[in-house]
Design an enzyme around this catalytic site. Structure first.
Site, PDB file in Angstrom:
ATOM      1  N   HIS A  57       0.821  -1.217   0.000  1.00 12.03           N
ATOM      2  CA  HIS A  57       0.000   0.000   0.000  1.00 12.03           C
ATOM      3  C   HIS A  57       0.854   1.266   0.000  1.00 12.03           C
ATOM      4  O   HIS A  57       0.408   2.321  -0.426  1.00 12.03           O
ATOM      5  CB  HIS A  57      -0.924   0.029   1.219  1.00 12.03           C
ATOM      6  CG  HIS A  57      -1.812  -1.169   1.338  1.00 12.03           C
ATOM      7  ND1 HIS A  57      -2.840  -1.425   0.467  1.00 12.03           N
ATOM      8  CD2 HIS A  57      -1.803  -2.190   2.223  1.00 12.03           C
ATOM      9  CE1 HIS A  57      -3.453  -2.545   0.813  1.00 12.03           C
ATOM     10  NE2 HIS A  57      -2.837  -3.037   1.868  1.00 12.03           N
ATOM     11  N   HIS A  99       5.417   6.367   6.954  1.00 14.46           N
ATOM     12  CA  HIS A  99       5.103   5.962   5.585  1.00 14.46           C
ATOM     13  C   HIS A  99       4.693   7.202   4.806  1.00 14.46           C
ATOM     14  O   HIS A  99       4.590   8.300   5.371  1.00 14.46           O
ATOM     15  CB  HIS A  99       3.982   4.916   5.564  1.00 14.46           C
ATOM     16  CG  HIS A  99       2.692   5.421   6.145  1.00 14.46           C
ATOM     17  ND1 HIS A  99       2.369   5.287   7.481  1.00 14.46           N
ATOM     18  CD2 HIS A  99       1.653   6.100   5.579  1.00 14.46           C
ATOM     19  CE1 HIS A  99       1.190   5.832   7.707  1.00 14.46           C
ATOM     20  NE2 HIS A  99       0.732   6.344   6.571  1.00 14.46           N
ATOM     21  N   THR A 104      -6.480   4.228   6.758  1.00 15.73           N
ATOM     22  CA  THR A 104      -6.582   2.918   6.111  1.00 15.73           C
ATOM     23  C   THR A 104      -7.423   2.020   7.017  1.00 15.73           C
ATOM     24  O   THR A 104      -7.544   2.272   8.218  1.00 15.73           O
ATOM     25  CB  THR A 104      -5.201   2.277   5.899  1.00 15.73           C
ATOM     26  OG1 THR A 104      -4.540   2.145   7.171  1.00 15.73           O
ATOM     27  CG2 THR A 104      -4.344   3.116   4.957  1.00 15.73           C
TER      28      THR A 104
END
Length: 309
Positions: free
Chosen positions: A84, A111, A222
């Site tokens: 992802h 991230h 997410t």
């Protein structure tokens, strides 16, 4: 049998992420669960990211500067393509406190989100304007061992995420050179490699630029989109050269190496409704009612002196 049925009922009652959730860009080319059908709390009313309307932010004088512990610690760390994004795990000695937080939080990972264009790619937007990318540094309360334990907590601030919008510039950002050069070694899902030694301060703006930020309560972006995140989005963007930004969408793929290549681009969630939430700022904004006397005192003193003169 009764105990088994009770355990089964409790298991079914828990929101569980599907084995293969994905972003909208990926759902157009493969069978997976896109954002409109993300499970868990993803359809809730306290979701992230949001558009930050600066005209409607409220000044909060308790939003003082952060204290950063071991953000200057230089170490070799592992970067991984998790299917992802690219993620770098962090050791628990890296911590934040202050910043209006009620507790100390330890970093667990960072991230990024991006597009294959320069006018979108960030998750948060400010006055409707996107960044080309967004960096998220994820922290959990110091008392927890891991993210799963933090998500089992009852508060809406079990996780603290620092968000930095990234914008294109004409200069190369040497702090990101190490990370960008590693992308060719983590092109496919589950690929990982060691980064050369670096610190988090290599990636983010100078500490004197981190005094101004926005604050609101929201969710993970997410699945399962748990609404247990206290968000900090900094005013000051990170500047990367256009070519550094575009390397992410050029080099990385969502899939395993054995599968058909699907470029990892547009791995960001669209902004969600703010609803009844208030976004606070440590800088300019609409002051809190109790702050008015402090702010007006110098002005009234000046006007009185002019009048008496």
């Amino acid at each position: 049998m009764i105990s088994f049925l009770m355990l089964l009922a409790l298991t079914l009652a828990q929101p569980v992420a599907p084995a293969h959730w994905c972003y909208q860009s990926q759902s157009q080319t493969t069978a997976c669960t896109g954002p409109d059908n993300w499970p868990g709390y993803c359809q809730g009313k306290q979701q992230s990211p949001i558009d930050i309307n600066t005209d409607k932010t409220m000044l909060n004088v308790s939003l003082v500067p952060f204290q950063f512990t071991d953000y200057d610690k230089r170490e070799s760390r592992i970067i991984e393509n998790n299917g992802h994004s690219v993620e770098v795990k962090l050791e628990n000695s890296i911590k934040i406190s202050g910043g209006g937080l009620q507790e100390t939080y330890k970093a667990v990972a960072f991230h990024l989100h991006w597009s294959d264009a320069l006018d979108e790619g960030s998750e948060h937007t400010i006055d409707g304007q996107s960044g080309a990318m967004e960096l998220h540094i994820v922290h959990i309360k110091d008392k927890y061992k891991n993210v799963s334990e933090a998500l089992a907590g009852n508060g809406n601030d079990e996780i603290a995420v620092l968000g930095f919008l990234i914008k294109a510039s004409h200069g190369n950002n040497t702090g990101f050179t190490n990370l960008v050069e590693s992308l060719s070694k983590v092109q496919y899902q589950s690929n990982n490699t060691h980064l050369k030694e670096f610190s988090l301060f290599d990636l983010i703006p100078r500490i004197d630029k981190l005094k101004n930020y926005y604050r609101y309560w929201g969710s993970l972006t997410t699945p399962n989109c748990d609404e247990k995140v206290i968000w900090t989005v900094f005013h000051e963007p990170i500047l990367l050269h256009m070519n550094q930004i575009l390397e992410f969408s050029k080099k990385l793929y969502y899939n395993l190496e054995s599968d058909k290549k699907i470029s990892m681009a547009d791995n960001f969630r669209n902004t969600q409704q703010l609803g009844g939430r208030q976004v606070f700022t440590s800088g300019v904004g609409i002051p809190l009612p109790h702050a008015w006397p402090t702010l007006l005192a110098p002005l009234l003193t000046y006007l009185l002196a002019v009048f008496l003169y």
